[in-house]
Design a protein around this motif. Sequence first.
Motif, PDB file in Angstrom:
ATOM      1  N   GLY A  51       0.499  -1.043   0.006  1.00 19.71           N
ATOM      2  CA  GLY A  51      -0.254   0.068  -0.153  1.00 19.71           C
ATOM      3  C   GLY A  51       0.427   1.406  -0.189  1.00 19.71           C
ATOM      4  N   VAL A  52       0.129   2.134  -0.750  1.00 18.62           N
ATOM      5  CA  VAL A  52       0.995   3.555  -0.588  1.00 18.62           C
ATOM      6  C   VAL A  52      -0.358   4.613  -0.431  1.00 18.62           C
ATOM      7  N   TYR A  53       0.612   5.515   0.721  1.00 16.92           N
ATOM      8  CA  TYR A  53      -0.420   6.602   1.603  1.00 16.92           C
ATOM      9  C   TYR A  53       0.006   7.724   1.183  1.00 16.92           C
ATOM     10  N   PHE A  54      -0.095   9.442   0.847  1.00 12.29           N
ATOM     11  CA  PHE A  54       0.303   9.804   1.487  1.00 12.29           C
ATOM     12  C   PHE A  54      -0.853  11.438   1.785  1.00 12.29           C
ATOM     13  N   GLY A  55      -0.169  11.911   2.784  1.00 13.30           N
ATOM     14  CA  GLY A  55      -1.082  13.354   2.852  1.00 13.30           C
ATOM     15  C   GLY A  55      -0.788  14.675   2.507  1.00 13.30           C
ATOM     16  N   THR A  56      -1.525  15.823   1.999  1.00 16.19           N
ATOM     17  CA  THR A  56      -1.087  16.877   1.648  1.00 16.19           C
ATOM     18  C   THR A  56      -1.285  18.145   2.632  1.00 16.19           C
ATOM     19  N   SER A  57      -0.818  18.959   1.698  1.00 13.08           N
ATOM     20  CA  SER A  57      -0.961  20.408   3.430  1.00 13.08           C
ATOM     21  C   SER A  57      -2.416  20.946   2.411  1.00 13.08           C
ATOM     22  N   SER A  58      -3.377  20.781   2.242  1.00 16.13           N
ATOM     23  CA  SER A  58      -4.840  21.041   1.866  1.00 16.13           C
ATOM     24  C   SER A  58      -5.425  20.362   2.902  1.00 16.13           C
ATOM     25  N   GLY A  59      -5.358  19.288   3.163  1.00 19.93           N
ATOM     26  CA  GLY A  59      -5.605  18.386   4.717  1.00 19.93           C
ATOM     27  C   GLY A  59      -6.693  16.877   3.726  1.00 19.93           C
ATOM     28  N   THR A  60      -6.183  16.504   3.169  1.00 21.71           N
ATOM     29  CA  THR A  60      -6.745  15.081   2.278  1.00 21.71           C
ATOM     30  C   THR A  60      -5.153  14.236   2.574  1.00 21.71           C
ATOM     31  N   VAL A  61      -6.618  13.089   2.386  1.00 24.54           N
ATOM     32  CA  VAL A  61      -4.621  11.584   2.794  1.00 24.54           C
ATOM     33  C   VAL A  61      -5.880  10.713   1.346  1.00 24.54           C
ATOM     34  N   PHE A  62      -4.746  10.265   0.840  1.00 28.62           N
ATOM     35  CA  PHE A  62      -4.709   9.685  -0.584  1.00 28.62           C
ATOM     36  C   PHE A  62      -3.959   7.703  -0.024  1.00 28.62           C
ATOM     37  N   ALA A  63      -4.815   6.846  -0.182  1.00 32.09           N
ATOM     38  CA  ALA A  63      -4.179   5.932   0.111  1.00 32.09           C
ATOM     39  C   ALA A  63      -4.763   4.759  -1.537  1.00 32.09           C
ATOM     40  N   SER A  64      -3.554   4.625  -1.496  1.00 23.59           N
ATOM     41  CA  SER A  64      -3.168   2.822  -3.221  1.00 23.59           C
ATOM     42  C   SER A  64      -2.850   1.830  -2.062  1.00 23.59           C
ATOM     43  N   ALA A  65      -3.926   0.683  -2.455  1.00 27.96           N
ATOM     44  CA  ALA A  65      -3.935  -0.864  -1.948  1.00 27.96           C
ATOM     45  C   ALA A  65      -2.806  -1.556  -3.369  1.00 27.96           C
ATOM     46  N   ASP A  66      -2.950  -1.164  -4.517  1.00 25.76           N
ATOM     47  CA  ASP A  66      -1.996  -1.575  -5.256  1.00 25.76           C
ATOM     48  C   ASP A  66      -0.852  -1.235  -5.857  1.00 25.76           C
ATOM     49  N   GLU A  67      -0.025  -0.656  -4.950  1.00 23.57           N
ATOM     50  CA  GLU A  67       1.530  -0.173  -5.368  1.00 23.57           C
ATOM     51  C   GLU A  67       1.375   0.994  -5.819  1.00 23.57           C
ATOM     52  N   GLY A  68       0.122   1.360  -6.125  1.00 23.05           N
ATOM     53  CA  GLY A  68       0.075   2.951  -6.672  1.00 23.05           C
ATOM     54  C   GLY A  68      -0.364   3.143  -7.677  1.00 23.05           C
ATOM     55  N   ASP A  69      -0.741   2.298  -8.412  1.00 20.79           N
ATOM     56  CA  ASP A  69      -1.901   1.940  -9.499  1.00 20.79           C
ATOM     57  C   ASP A  69      -3.299   2.587  -9.973  1.00 20.79           C
ATOM     58  N   SER A  70      -3.735   2.797  -8.838  1.00 21.93           N
ATOM     59  CA  SER A  70      -4.913   3.643  -8.143  1.00 21.93           C
ATOM     60  C   SER A  70      -4.873   4.057  -6.721  1.00 21.93           C
ATOM     61  N   PHE A  71      -5.961   4.936  -6.424  1.00 20.67           N
ATOM     62  CA  PHE A  71      -5.930   5.978  -4.738  1.00 20.67           C
ATOM     63  C   PHE A  71      -7.157   5.938  -4.868  1.00 20.67           C
ATOM     64  N   GLU A  72      -7.307   5.911  -4.109  1.00 21.66           N
ATOM     65  CA  GLU A  72      -8.467   7.159  -2.954  1.00 21.66           C
ATOM     66  C   GLU A  72      -7.974   7.746  -2.293  1.00 21.66           C
ATOM     67  N   SER A  73      -9.503   8.666  -2.277  1.00 22.41           N
ATOM     68  CA  SER A  73      -9.333   9.348  -0.588  1.00 22.41           C
ATOM     69  C   SER A  73     -10.170   8.970   0.368  1.00 22.41           C
TER      70      SER A  73
END
Length: 322
Positions: free
Chosen positions: A282-304
């Motif tokens: 899984g790949v995860y990141f958070g933004t300076s505007s306060g949203t966390v995105f996550a991917s369960a497939d090594e970055g192929d797709s993301f969701e908030s």
Amino acid sequence: MNHVVGNPATGTIFGGGGNEWFGPAVWKSTDLGASWTHSSKGLAYEGGAEPIKAVWTVAAKNGSLYAGVQPAGLFRSDDRGETWQHVEGLQKHPSRPQWTPGGAGLILHSLVLHPNDENQMWIGISAAGVFHTSDSGRTWEPRNKGTRADFLPEGENYPEFGQCVHNLVMAAGRPDRLYQQNHCGMYRSDDGGKNWQSIEKGLPSSFGFPVAAHASDPDTAFMIPLNGDTAGRYVPDAKAAVWRTRDAGKTWQGLREGLPQQNAYFGVLRQAMATDRLEPVGVYFGTSSGTVFASADEGDSFESIAEHLPVITSVETMVVER
């Protein structure tokens, strides 16, 4: 709070933070965040030195806990964060009087502990560069050969120290392979930082903060370049992408599925990206505007997975068995 890490074996979470008004501290939770204690006992330089403003990073290994602070220095705890001791060797390095602060101050923000050798450690300081110790912090060696400092006068762009490293991580299963994002480029080292080579070709920018390593493949890493240090520090063209390499930086692929592709005027800070140890990773990141995105497939797709938070300074993962 600048950085949070977890120990899946015990369920303990440590967080480093503080500010000039309240002072530095490391917080601890032994119940997955339901309750917290904190301690700053020993988190201070000797009398007459500039006071510590905050803890910027924490790392744990084999019963010891380390904290990197501002102004740049290193502390160690052997009692789970209750008390702290100054690792004085770093402050005694001959180059110390010449260290200069980056945009956020003179901060020790990256701690990379060798998985098999308790005596070895790498640190990243803005804007002093990468340093390495092989004797538990008694002595330190700059390890910046090959990394640029474009903000210095022409002809002085590759100094022994003084680079503005932004983040530093270790590749899985290869302790001598390190990746870094820098104020002036993206780099890989295959010899523990003694030599660095640029891997920014194919990326939209040579400026960025976060880098995350794959949990099992040393050739795979993830970065989020930003549009530059003076152009707003947001994702290029305001179109969000995580950039993945599968060949140790020779080539890059921009991963955009599920990420906003217009009006994405946000940045991602140095500790705000992480991977997990699941399969696939899984790949995860958070933004300076306060949203966390996550991917369960090594970055192929993301969701908030979280929105409308404050500025996100740290994203970490901990797989907990229940």
